[in-house]
Design a protein around this motif. Structure first.
Motif, PDB file in Angstrom:
ATOM      1  N   PRO A 136      73.950  37.846   5.289  1.00 55.83           N
ATOM      2  CA  PRO A 136      73.879  38.938   4.484  1.00 55.83           C
ATOM      3  C   PRO A 136      74.629  38.787   3.124  1.00 55.83           C
ATOM      4  O   PRO A 136      74.398  39.042   2.273  1.00 55.83           O
ATOM      5  CB  PRO A 136      74.656  39.892   5.450  1.00 55.83           C
ATOM      6  CG  PRO A 136      74.369  39.633   6.793  1.00 55.83           C
ATOM      7  CD  PRO A 136      74.101  38.078   6.869  1.00 55.83           C
ATOM      8  N   ALA A 137      75.764  37.682   3.068  1.00 54.71           N
ATOM      9  CA  ALA A 137      76.294  37.516   2.010  1.00 54.71           C
ATOM     10  C   ALA A 137      75.511  36.605   1.070  1.00 54.71           C
ATOM     11  O   ALA A 137      75.475  36.944  -0.360  1.00 54.71           O
ATOM     12  CB  ALA A 137      77.725  36.653   2.368  1.00 54.71           C
ATOM     13  N   HIS A 138      74.700  35.623   1.678  1.00 52.62           N
ATOM     14  CA  HIS A 138      73.720  34.954   0.696  1.00 52.62           C
ATOM     15  C   HIS A 138      72.717  35.662   0.244  1.00 52.62           C
ATOM     16  O   HIS A 138      72.059  35.662  -0.856  1.00 52.62           O
ATOM     17  CB  HIS A 138      73.370  33.661   1.412  1.00 52.62           C
ATOM     18  CG  HIS A 138      74.311  32.500   1.669  1.00 52.62           C
ATOM     19  ND1 HIS A 138      75.096  32.733   3.001  1.00 52.62           N
ATOM     20  CD2 HIS A 138      74.811  31.563   1.021  1.00 52.62           C
ATOM     21  CE1 HIS A 138      75.851  31.435   3.195  1.00 52.62           C
ATOM     22  NE2 HIS A 138      75.793  30.860   1.960  1.00 52.62           N
ATOM     23  N   ASN A 139      72.122  36.574   0.982  1.00 50.88           N
ATOM     24  CA  ASN A 139      71.167  37.546   0.612  1.00 50.88           C
ATOM     25  C   ASN A 139      71.666  38.491  -0.692  1.00 50.88           C
ATOM     26  O   ASN A 139      70.919  38.845  -1.333  1.00 50.88           O
ATOM     27  CB  ASN A 139      70.591  38.116   1.842  1.00 50.88           C
ATOM     28  CG  ASN A 139      69.288  38.910   1.642  1.00 50.88           C
ATOM     29  OD1 ASN A 139      68.330  38.394   0.903  1.00 50.88           O
ATOM     30  ND2 ASN A 139      69.236  40.351   1.700  1.00 50.88           N
ATOM     31  N   ALA A 140      72.748  39.116  -0.248  1.00 50.26           N
ATOM     32  CA  ALA A 140      73.467  39.703  -1.418  1.00 50.26           C
ATOM     33  C   ALA A 140      73.474  39.074  -2.803  1.00 50.26           C
ATOM     34  O   ALA A 140      73.243  39.740  -4.070  1.00 50.26           O
ATOM     35  CB  ALA A 140      74.606  40.282  -1.150  1.00 50.26           C
ATOM     36  N   VAL A 141      73.527  37.819  -2.705  1.00 53.63           N
ATOM     37  CA  VAL A 141      73.737  36.987  -4.055  1.00 53.63           C
ATOM     38  C   VAL A 141      72.329  36.900  -4.559  1.00 53.63           C
ATOM     39  O   VAL A 141      71.998  37.233  -5.917  1.00 53.63           O
ATOM     40  CB  VAL A 141      74.057  35.281  -3.845  1.00 53.63           C
ATOM     41  CG1 VAL A 141      73.925  34.521  -4.994  1.00 53.63           C
ATOM     42  CG2 VAL A 141      75.666  35.689  -3.364  1.00 53.63           C
ATOM     43  N   MET A 142      71.212  36.665  -3.899  1.00 60.21           N
ATOM     44  CA  MET A 142      69.948  36.452  -4.320  1.00 60.21           C
ATOM     45  C   MET A 142      69.673  37.950  -4.874  1.00 60.21           C
ATOM     46  O   MET A 142      68.709  38.231  -5.851  1.00 60.21           O
ATOM     47  CB  MET A 142      68.956  36.162  -3.289  1.00 60.21           C
ATOM     48  CG  MET A 142      69.035  34.573  -2.994  1.00 60.21           C
ATOM     49  SD  MET A 142      68.063  33.944  -1.926  1.00 60.21           S
ATOM     50  CE  MET A 142      67.753  35.089  -0.506  1.00 60.21           C
ATOM     51  N   LEU A 143      69.953  39.074  -4.255  1.00 57.41           N
ATOM     52  CA  LEU A 143      69.605  40.181  -4.716  1.00 57.41           C
ATOM     53  C   LEU A 143      70.564  41.220  -5.597  1.00 57.41           C
ATOM     54  O   LEU A 143      70.516  42.239  -5.632  1.00 57.41           O
ATOM     55  CB  LEU A 143      69.205  41.315  -3.300  1.00 57.41           C
ATOM     56  CG  LEU A 143      68.286  40.755  -2.534  1.00 57.41           C
ATOM     57  CD1 LEU A 143      67.930  41.633  -1.369  1.00 57.41           C
ATOM     58  CD2 LEU A 143      66.944  40.652  -3.383  1.00 57.41           C
TER      59      LEU A 143
END
Length: 172
Positions: A136-143
């Protein structure tokens, strides 16, 4: 005359053999040939000379963002240099960095941070991208909705338990 013809024929066979052996000596190693035939998202980053294909990473992340209605990212040369420095620092320290330190550096250089994915252990861009999507934390960066620019890099540490360190930096 037959003796002369035989000598020419023998020389031709010898010359063909030498040329064939010469061709073998210049062939790239099998693993280099195999890696060259793979799409760049599957290139192994497990050598000192490996470099992530930043354009492919940009395209993959931008396509992922587009599915969420977000704008594409463009590669930023300054963010690219910062990502390279951060990946190298993590490899030297043999541990992933804290994202907060990178954000401060990005802002000091005039790049308002939208986020940073600092990770280790993924051997290909495909693995890193998949791992980031599932976190979730890494995905939030990409999005990050306000992100417009990015830089991405890897560094190889052969004696590390992780071996490959990744830095993806996104900025507004």
């Amino acid at each position: 005359m037959i003796h002369g013809w035989s000598g020419v024929r023998g020389t031709g066979v010898l010359l063909a053999g030498i040329l064939a052996l010469g061709g073998c000596a210049t062939q790239p190693p099998l693993e280099t040939t195999a890696a060259a035939t793979l799409p760049s998202l599957y290139w192994p980053m497990t050598t000192a000379t490996a470099q992530v294909d930043a354009a492919t990473a940009r395209d993959m992340i931008s396509a992922y963002r587009a599915r969420s209605g977000l704008a594409p990212l463009r590669l930023d040369p300054e963010l690219q240099k910062l990502a390279e420095a951060e990946a190298a620092a993590m490899a030297t320290a043999d541990r992933p960095s804290k994202a907060q330190t990178v954000r401060v550096a990005m802002e000091r250089l005039g790049h308002p941070s939208a986020g940073a994915n600092l990770s280790a252990g993924y051997h290909t861009l495909a693995e890193a991208f998949s791992g980031w999507r599932e976190s979730p934390a890494h995905n939030a960066v990409m999005l990050a909705p306000d992100a417009t620019r990015m830089g991405i890099a890897t560094a190889y540490a052969p004696n590390s338990k992780y071996r490959v360190y990744w830095a993806l930096l996104v900025s507004r």
